[in-house]
Design a protein around this motif. Structure first.
Motif, PDB file in Angstrom:
ATOM      1  N   GLY A 162       2.594  11.737  15.849  1.00  0.00           N
ATOM      2  CA  GLY A 162       1.803  11.878  14.632  1.00  0.00           C
ATOM      3  C   GLY A 162       0.957  10.643  14.398  1.00  0.00           C
ATOM      4  N   GLU A 163       0.357  10.567  13.210  1.00  0.00           N
ATOM      5  CA  GLU A 163      -0.526   9.465  12.855  1.00  0.00           C
ATOM      6  C   GLU A 163       0.001   8.747  11.614  1.00  0.00           C
ATOM      7  OE1 GLU A 163      -4.306  11.267  12.212  1.00  0.00           O
ATOM      8  OE2 GLU A 163      -4.778  11.397  14.353  1.00  0.00           O
ATOM      9  N   MET A 164      -0.354   7.486  11.488  1.00  0.00           N
ATOM     10  CA  MET A 164       0.046   6.691  10.331  1.00  0.00           C
ATOM     11  C   MET A 164      -0.833   7.063   9.147  1.00  0.00           C
ATOM     12  SD  MET A 164       0.833   3.042  12.175  1.00  0.00           S
ATOM     13  CE  MET A 164       1.647   2.353  10.740  1.00  0.00           C
ATOM     14  N   ARG A 165      -0.224   7.488   8.076  1.00  0.00           N
ATOM     15  CA  ARG A 165      -0.952   7.945   6.907  1.00  0.00           C
ATOM     16  C   ARG A 165      -1.675   6.780   6.229  1.00  0.00           C
ATOM     17  NH1 ARG A 165       1.708   9.428   2.756  1.00  0.00           N
ATOM     18  NH2 ARG A 165       0.243  11.035   2.073  1.00  0.00           N
ATOM     19  N   GLY A 166      -2.959   6.997   5.952  1.00  0.00           N
ATOM     20  CA  GLY A 166      -3.712   6.033   5.172  1.00  0.00           C
ATOM     21  C   GLY A 166      -4.092   4.755   5.883  1.00  0.00           C
ATOM     22  N   MET A 167      -3.764   4.614   7.149  1.00  0.00           N
ATOM     23  CA  MET A 167      -4.061   3.374   7.863  1.00  0.00           C
ATOM     24  C   MET A 167      -5.138   3.618   8.905  1.00  0.00           C
ATOM     25  SD  MET A 167      -1.523   0.719   9.805  1.00  0.00           S
ATOM     26  CE  MET A 167      -0.792   0.242   8.252  1.00  0.00           C
ATOM     27  N   ILE A 168      -6.078   2.690   9.014  1.00  0.00           N
ATOM     28  CA  ILE A 168      -7.175   2.812   9.966  1.00  0.00           C
ATOM     29  C   ILE A 168      -7.305   1.494  10.727  1.00  0.00           C
ATOM     30  CG2 ILE A 168      -9.669   3.039  10.223  1.00  0.00           C
ATOM     31  CD1 ILE A 168      -9.657   4.932   7.863  1.00  0.00           C
ATOM     32  N   ALA A 169      -7.375   1.588  12.040  1.00  0.00           N
ATOM     33  CA  ALA A 169      -7.640   0.417  12.874  1.00  0.00           C
ATOM     34  C   ALA A 169      -9.153   0.257  13.025  1.00  0.00           C
ATOM     35  CB  ALA A 169      -6.992   0.570  14.243  1.00  0.00           C
ATOM     36  N   CYS A 170      -9.581  -0.982  12.953  1.00  0.00           N
ATOM     37  CA  CYS A 170     -11.009  -1.299  12.899  1.00  0.00           C
ATOM     38  C   CYS A 170     -11.463  -1.906  14.219  1.00  0.00           C
ATOM     39  CB  CYS A 170     -11.226  -2.279  11.744  1.00  0.00           C
ATOM     40  SG  CYS A 170     -12.925  -2.759  11.475  1.00  0.00           S
ATOM     41  N   SER A 171     -12.633  -1.472  14.688  1.00  0.00           N
ATOM     42  CA  SER A 171     -13.128  -1.950  15.981  1.00  0.00           C
ATOM     43  C   SER A 171     -13.674  -3.364  15.911  1.00  0.00           C
ATOM     44  CB  SER A 171     -14.236  -1.023  16.486  1.00  0.00           C
ATOM     45  OG  SER A 171     -15.366  -1.064  15.615  1.00  0.00           O
TER      46      SER A 171
ATOM     47  N   ASP B  24       6.756   8.945   5.310  1.00  0.00           N
ATOM     48  CA  ASP B  24       6.259  10.027   6.157  1.00  0.00           C
ATOM     49  C   ASP B  24       5.058   9.589   6.962  1.00  0.00           C
ATOM     50  OD1 ASP B  24       8.149  11.709   5.088  1.00  0.00           O
ATOM     51  OD2 ASP B  24       6.768  12.672   3.685  1.00  0.00           O
ATOM     52  N   MET B  25       4.907  10.179   8.138  1.00  0.00           N
ATOM     53  CA  MET B  25       3.654  10.105   8.872  1.00  0.00           C
ATOM     54  C   MET B  25       3.036  11.506   8.875  1.00  0.00           C
ATOM     55  SD  MET B  25       5.072   9.539  12.756  1.00  0.00           S
ATOM     56  CE  MET B  25       6.669  10.145  13.273  1.00  0.00           C
ATOM     57  N   THR B  26       1.822  11.626   9.376  1.00  0.00           N
ATOM     58  CA  THR B  26       1.155  12.923   9.480  1.00  0.00           C
ATOM     59  C   THR B  26       1.514  13.543  10.817  1.00  0.00           C
ATOM     60  OG1 THR B  26      -0.688  12.178   8.105  1.00  0.00           O
ATOM     61  CG2 THR B  26      -1.051  14.121   9.482  1.00  0.00           C
ATOM     62  N   PRO B  27       2.268  14.640  10.826  1.00  0.00           N
ATOM     63  CA  PRO B  27       2.703  15.208  12.111  1.00  0.00           C
ATOM     64  C   PRO B  27       1.587  15.966  12.804  1.00  0.00           C
ATOM     65  CG  PRO B  27       3.444  16.596  10.317  1.00  0.00           C
ATOM     66  CD  PRO B  27       2.781  15.399   9.680  1.00  0.00           C
ATOM     67  N   TYR B  28       1.635  15.985  14.122  1.00  0.00           N
ATOM     68  CA  TYR B  28       0.695  16.803  14.886  1.00  0.00           C
ATOM     69  C   TYR B  28       1.125  18.255  14.920  1.00  0.00           C
ATOM     70  CZ  TYR B  28      -2.157  12.914  16.584  1.00  0.00           C
ATOM     71  OH  TYR B  28      -3.015  11.865  16.662  1.00  0.00           O
ATOM     72  N   ALA B  29       2.415  18.504  14.756  1.00  0.00           N
ATOM     73  CA  ALA B  29       2.925  19.878  14.738  1.00  0.00           C
ATOM     74  C   ALA B  29       3.388  20.208  13.324  1.00  0.00           C
ATOM     75  CB  ALA B  29       4.082  20.045  15.717  1.00  0.00           C
ATOM     76  N   SER B  30       2.885  21.301  12.757  1.00  0.00           N
ATOM     77  CA  SER B  30       3.256  21.672  11.398  1.00  0.00           C
ATOM     78  C   SER B  30       4.739  22.024  11.292  1.00  0.00           C
ATOM     79  CB  SER B  30       2.412  22.858  10.935  1.00  0.00           C
ATOM     80  OG  SER B  30       2.593  23.973  11.787  1.00  0.00           O
TER      81      SER B  30
ATOM     82  N   SER C  18     -10.348   4.088  13.968  1.00  0.00           N
ATOM     83  CA  SER C  18      -9.403   5.055  14.529  1.00  0.00           C
ATOM     84  C   SER C  18      -8.078   4.935  13.790  1.00  0.00           C
ATOM     85  CB  SER C  18      -9.182   4.815  16.030  1.00  0.00           C
ATOM     86  OG  SER C  18      -8.442   3.630  16.250  1.00  0.00           O
ATOM     87  N   ARG C  19      -7.350   6.047  13.695  1.00  0.00           N
ATOM     88  CA  ARG C  19      -6.063   6.034  13.009  1.00  0.00           C
ATOM     89  C   ARG C  19      -4.956   5.738  14.023  1.00  0.00           C
ATOM     90  NH1 ARG C  19      -5.418   7.485   8.109  1.00  0.00           N
ATOM     91  NH2 ARG C  19      -7.272   8.793   8.069  1.00  0.00           N
ATOM     92  N   PRO C  20      -4.099   4.750  13.750  1.00  0.00           N
ATOM     93  CA  PRO C  20      -3.006   4.451  14.689  1.00  0.00           C
ATOM     94  C   PRO C  20      -2.085   5.654  14.861  1.00  0.00           C
ATOM     95  CG  PRO C  20      -3.280   2.677  13.101  1.00  0.00           C
ATOM     96  CD  PRO C  20      -4.115   3.812  12.619  1.00  0.00           C
TER      97      PRO C  20
ATOM     98  N   ILE D  74       0.875  -1.162   0.000  1.00  0.00           N
ATOM     99  CA  ILE D  74       0.000   0.000   0.000  1.00  0.00           C
ATOM    100  C   ILE D  74       0.912   1.212   0.000  1.00  0.00           C
ATOM    101  CG2 ILE D  74      -1.867   1.232   1.159  1.00  0.00           C
ATOM    102  CD1 ILE D  74      -1.161  -2.294   2.247  1.00  0.00           C
ATOM    103  N   ALA D  75       0.848   2.011  -1.050  1.00  0.00           N
ATOM    104  CA  ALA D  75       1.821   3.086  -1.187  1.00  0.00           C
ATOM    105  C   ALA D  75       1.214   4.284  -1.893  1.00  0.00           C
ATOM    106  CB  ALA D  75       3.033   2.594  -1.977  1.00  0.00           C
ATOM    107  N   ASP D  76       1.762   5.451  -1.571  1.00  0.00           N
ATOM    108  CA  ASP D  76       1.547   6.643  -2.376  1.00  0.00           C
ATOM    109  C   ASP D  76       2.898   7.322  -2.542  1.00  0.00           C
ATOM    110  OD1 ASP D  76       2.020   7.956   0.026  1.00  0.00           O
ATOM    111  OD2 ASP D  76       0.075   8.960   0.112  1.00  0.00           O
ATOM    112  N   GLY D  77       2.913   8.592  -2.886  1.00  0.00           N
ATOM    113  CA  GLY D  77       4.164   9.262  -3.158  1.00  0.00           C
ATOM    114  C   GLY D  77       5.018   9.549  -1.947  1.00  0.00           C
ATOM    115  N   ARG D  78       4.548   9.214  -0.730  1.00  0.00           N
ATOM    116  CA  ARG D  78       5.301   9.550   0.479  1.00  0.00           C
ATOM    117  C   ARG D  78       5.465   8.409   1.472  1.00  0.00           C
ATOM    118  NH1 ARG D  78       2.150  14.237   3.016  1.00  0.00           N
ATOM    119  NH2 ARG D  78       3.706  13.898   4.632  1.00  0.00           N
ATOM    120  N   THR D  79       4.674   7.359   1.369  1.00  0.00           N
ATOM    121  CA  THR D  79       4.699   6.302   2.383  1.00  0.00           C
ATOM    122  C   THR D  79       4.514   4.941   1.726  1.00  0.00           C
ATOM    123  OG1 THR D  79       3.677   7.828   3.974  1.00  0.00           O
ATOM    124  CG2 THR D  79       3.674   5.501   4.550  1.00  0.00           C
ATOM    125  N   LEU D  80       5.273   3.947   2.211  1.00  0.00           N
ATOM    126  CA  LEU D  80       5.128   2.567   1.751  1.00  0.00           C
ATOM    127  C   LEU D  80       4.847   1.659   2.934  1.00  0.00           C
ATOM    128  CD1 LEU D  80       5.503   0.132  -0.255  1.00  0.00           C
ATOM    129  CD2 LEU D  80       7.926   0.175   0.397  1.00  0.00           C
TER     130      LEU D  80
END
Length: 320
Positions: A298-307, A213-219, A285-287, A188-194
Motif C-alpha cells: 500500500g501507500e503512506m497516507r498523506g505523505m509525499i516524497a519530493c524530487s 492505517d495505510m492506503t491498501p492496494y487491495a480493497s 511521489s507517494r512512498p 501530522i495526523a488525521d482520524g486514522r494515521t499519526l
C-alpha cells in the motif's frame, strides 16, 4: 504553540504529546462571548487566546454539539473568527470552550504512563486497531509503542505488531529530547494515521515514528495498518533502511510481518534540481510500503516524497 505539551526526556512527555494530538487537544480556554453574523462566528476572550492563524479549533458547548473549524486569528489577539453556517445571527448560548482540535481518536484504556489509542473512523479501509504507548520512565528512548489487533484492557492484547520476537520490551522506542530542555516536535495526523517527529538533539534534526492505517492496494486487505520506527535516532518515515510492521499478510492469515518503505526519491529531497528542466515543475511521489517477499502492500497516507528542495534550507514543509 501556546498550551502545547513539550518534548523532553521526562517520563510521560511523549505520551502527553500523543494524547493531545489524537484525543484531547490543547490550550483549552473559555471565551467571554460568541456572536454570529452572516454565517461567521466571532469569539472574544478576556486575554490573548494564543491560537495561531488557520489552526483547527474545536468549539464545545454550543447548541447542536461540537464544531471543528479553521480559524482566522492572530496569536496576540483576544478574538478570532470561525465559519458557522447554520447558526442564527446573534449571541451564542451555552457554556462554551475552545481548544486546538485533536485528530479525533479515542483513548480506550489508560493507566499511569500508559495510553491505548484507537481510531473512531468507521468506513472502508479503516482498521480501527489499537496502539499502546508506554511512557513510565525518564530517558531519551524510554517511551515505547506497539500495535494490537484487539485489546481487552490496558495491558492485554491479541495480534501484536511488532511481536515481542520482532521488537522486545514494550515495543518500538521513541527517540525524544535527550535533555530536560524542550526540543521542537511536529505531528501530522488525521482520524486514522499519526506521523510524529521529535527533535532529538538541539537542532532541526527529527526522528520519525508512526502508527495507523495505510492506503491498501487491495480493497479486500483488512489488515493494512502499520507501526514505523527503528532502533536509533536516525529513522526517517520514508526511509527504506528502517522497518515497518503490519499485523498480517494481505490475505488475512499469519501474524505480524515486517517490511520496508520505498520512495522514488531520497528522503532528503535533493535528488533533482528545481524547477525541473523537463517541465519547469516539481515531481512528487507517494512512498510505498513493501512486505510479503517484496510485494507492494500500500501507500503512506498523506505523505509525499519530493524530487527536489524548492524551499532553500528546508527539508520538511507542511503544505496548506
Amino acid at each position: 504553540m501556546v498550551g502545547a505539551p513539550t518534548n523532553t526526556n521526562a517520563a510521560g512527555s511523549t505520551l502527553a504529546i500523543i494524547r493531545a494530538v489524537l484525543s484531547t487537544g490543547f490550550n483549552l480556554i473559555a471565551p467571554q462571548s460568541a456572536t454570529v453574523a452572516s454565517g461567521v462566528m466571532t469569539l472574544t476572550y478576556s486575554a490573548p487566546h494564543g491560537y495561531e492563524d488557520k489552526v483547527l479549533l474545536r468549539l464545545d458547548g454550543a447548541p447542536g454539539g461540537s464544531l471543528v473549524r479553521r480559524v482566522t486569528a492572530s496569536a496576540g489577539s483576544s478574538s478570532l473568527t470561525i465559519p458557522a453556517p447554520g447558526f442564527a445571527d446573534g449571541a451564542v448560548s451555552g457554556s462554551l470552550s475552545t481548544r486546538v482540535a485533536p485528530a479525533g481518536w479515542e483513548e480506550v484504556f489508560t493507566d499511569t504512563g500508559v495510553g491505548v489509542f484507537r481510531s473512531t473512523v468507521i468506513g472502508p479501509s479503516s482498521t480501527r486497531f489499537f496502539y499502546r504507548v508506554v511512557d513510565t520512565a525518564a530517558g531519551d528512548s524510554a517511551a515505547e509503542f506497539r500495535g494490537f489487533e484487539s485489546m481487552s484492557d490496558v495491558n492485554t492484547g491479541i495480534g501484536p505488531f511488532p511481536t515481542a520476537a520482532q521488537y522486545g520490551g514494550q515495543g518500538i522506542s521513541f527517540c525524544r529530547s535527550d535533555l530536560s530542555t524542550p526540543r521542537p516536535w511536529c505531528a501530522i495526523a488525521d482520524g486514522r494515521t499519526l506521523y510524529l517527529i521529535l527533535a532529538y538533539f538541539n537542532s532541526a534534526i527529527g526522528t520519525g515514528r508512526a502508527f495507523g492505517d495505510m492506503t491498501p492496494y487491495a480493497s479486500s486487505d483488512a489488515f493494512c495498518a502499520f507501526t514505523i520506527g527503528g532502533s536509533d535516532v536516525y529513522t526517517y518515515l520514508a526511509d527504506s533502511g528502517k522497518p515497518h510492521y503490519v499485523p498480517r499478510i494481505a490475505a488475512g492469515t499469519g501474524s505480524a510481518q515486517t517490511g520496508t518503505r520505498r520512495a522514488l526519491f531520497s528522503p532528503s529531497g535533493t535528488t533533482h534540481s528545481y524547477p525541473s528542466p523537463i517541465d519547469g515543475g516539481l515531481v512528487l511521489s507517494r512512498p510505498i510500503l513493501v512486505n510479503e517477499s517484496g510485494a507492494i502492500r500500500g501507500e503512506m497516507r498523506g505523505m509525499i516524497a519530493c524530487s527536489a528542495n524548492p524551499i532553500s534550507g528546508s527539508l520538511f514543509t507542511i503544505m496548506p
